[in-house]
Design a protein around this motif. Structure first.
Motif, PDB file in Angstrom:
ATOM      1  N   LYS A  15       5.456  91.053  87.632  1.00 48.35           N
ATOM      2  CA  LYS A  15       5.689  89.777  88.301  1.00 48.35           C
ATOM      3  C   LYS A  15       4.747  88.674  87.809  1.00 48.35           C
ATOM      4  CE  LYS A  15       7.620  91.658  92.588  1.00 48.35           C
ATOM      5  NZ  LYS A  15       7.497  91.706  94.073  1.00 48.35           N
ATOM      6  N   GLU A 235       5.519  74.098  85.307  1.00 50.29           N
ATOM      7  CA  GLU A 235       5.969  75.301  84.615  1.00 50.29           C
ATOM      8  C   GLU A 235       7.448  75.539  84.857  1.00 50.29           C
ATOM      9  OE1 GLU A 235       3.618  78.690  85.553  1.00 50.29           O
ATOM     10  OE2 GLU A 235       1.749  77.814  84.805  1.00 50.29           O
ATOM     11  N   TRP A 236       8.053  76.316  83.962  1.00 52.57           N
ATOM     12  CA  TRP A 236       9.447  76.723  84.099  1.00 52.57           C
ATOM     13  C   TRP A 236       9.512  78.240  84.173  1.00 52.57           C
ATOM     14  CZ3 TRP A 236      14.237  73.769  83.357  1.00 52.57           C
ATOM     15  CH2 TRP A 236      14.016  72.389  83.442  1.00 52.57           C
ATOM     16  N   GLU A 237      10.532  78.734  84.849  1.00 57.78           N
ATOM     17  CA  GLU A 237      10.683  80.175  85.060  1.00 57.78           C
ATOM     18  C   GLU A 237      11.992  80.671  84.447  1.00 57.78           C
ATOM     19  OE1 GLU A 237      10.618  80.392  89.297  1.00 57.78           O
ATOM     20  OE2 GLU A 237       8.418  80.378  89.418  1.00 57.78           O
ATOM     21  N   SER A 239      14.626  83.827  84.796  1.00 60.73           N
ATOM     22  CA  SER A 239      15.051  84.956  85.608  1.00 60.73           C
ATOM     23  C   SER A 239      16.508  85.275  85.258  1.00 60.73           C
ATOM     24  CB  SER A 239      14.912  84.638  87.104  1.00 60.73           C
ATOM     25  OG  SER A 239      15.360  85.725  87.897  1.00 60.73           O
ATOM     26  N   ALA A 246       9.613  75.758  88.054  1.00 58.64           N
ATOM     27  CA  ALA A 246       8.948  76.538  89.093  1.00 58.64           C
ATOM     28  C   ALA A 246       8.970  75.763  90.411  1.00 58.64           C
ATOM     29  CB  ALA A 246       7.510  76.838  88.680  1.00 58.64           C
TER      30      ALA A 246
END
Length: 267
Positions: A15, A235-237, A239, A246
């Motif tokens: 994670k 930030e970017w996530e 998934s 984010a």
């Protein structure tokens, strides 16, 4: 370079949570997903994966400077890495530079300055509080002795002083002065005497009222304001097939105020 006893490493779970440990033979790291023996990590190359007793995979890395700053012991509030990067560029910190900073705080910016000035540079750091100075000293020693990747690269000489910069600056012919102080305008006469012509003064300030007051005082002569900046980082996530910003971001932390000293004949 294989990991060895005494190294500080980060264990990162799937994670992205980071756990910082110092490797010790016979030691163990315990968390909610089991434990990991330090002996299973010692001798590995960083970037390896170890598994806990409950099968949780963990990446093993030496911490970057940014990682270390966010995890290190704090006395005063640290300058965030996003601002430190901008400070190094906006103050044009170069190898061999003579740099003075005040106050030292917990030593976050000091660490970055020491790497940036290189083995031929020198960093003078003023801190009025002895407890902050001791914490900074420990953080600096810990990073360069136990955590720094590529530690064979030369770093600058450090001179730590327990001193109130408002009472004066002992050094002369400085290339750069960086002030992380609530009332930097009180030090302007000392900065003017110690900074070389063309040298850069950078002040880190949390509020716009401080920026306004500094601009008013500094415009009275001796300096030219070259910029006032604010750094925002989002930030970017990732998934699955989704890529999105984010939910949280580090927005305003402080203003970076930059000025250059004029030659005496232009004052």
């Amino acid at each position: 370079m294989p990991l060895k006893e005494g190294d500080i490493v980060h264990l990162i779970d799937r994670k992205g949570k980071k756990y910082q440990i110092m490797l010790k033979k016979g030691g163990s790291f315990f968390f909610h997903r089991g434990s990991v023996s330090h002996d299973d990590i010692i001798g590995l190359e960083e970037g390896s994966i170890v598994k806990s007793t409950r099968g949780e995979p963990l990446f093993v890395w030496r911490p970057t400077l940014s990682d270390f700053i966010l995890k290190m012991r704090r006395g005063a509030q640290v300058i965030y890495p996003k601002d430190i990067g901008a400070i190094l560029m906006l103050a044009d910190i170069f190898p061999g530079a003579r740099v003075l900073e005040a106050g030292t705080g917990s030593g976050a910016l000091t660490l970055a300055l020491l790497r940036a000035v290189g083995e031929n540079g020198i960093v003078f750091s003023y801190e009025n509080r002895s407890d902050f100075l001791e914490i900074a000293k420990q953080n600096i020693q810990t990073f360069f002795k136990h955590a720094a990747a590529g530690s064979e690269v030369g770093i600058g000489k450090l001179v730590l002083r327990q001193q109130d910069i408002y009472e004066g600056i002992a050094e002369r012919n400085l290339d750069r002065i960086i002030l992380d102080l609530p009332t930097p305008w009180r030090a302007l006469k000392h900065v003017k005497a110690s900074l070389r012509s063309g040298g850069i003064l950078l002040c880190y300030l949390p509020t716009v009222l401080q920026v306004f007051k500094l601009a008013k005082r500094i415009s009275k002569g001796g300096f030219s304001i070259t910029g006032i900046h604010e750094v925002l980082m989002r930030e970017w996530e990732i998934s699955g097939i989704s890529i999105r910003p984010a939910h949280r971001m580090v927005a305003h932390t402080g203003f970076i105020f930059v000025a250059r000293k004029l030659a005496e004949e232009e004052n």
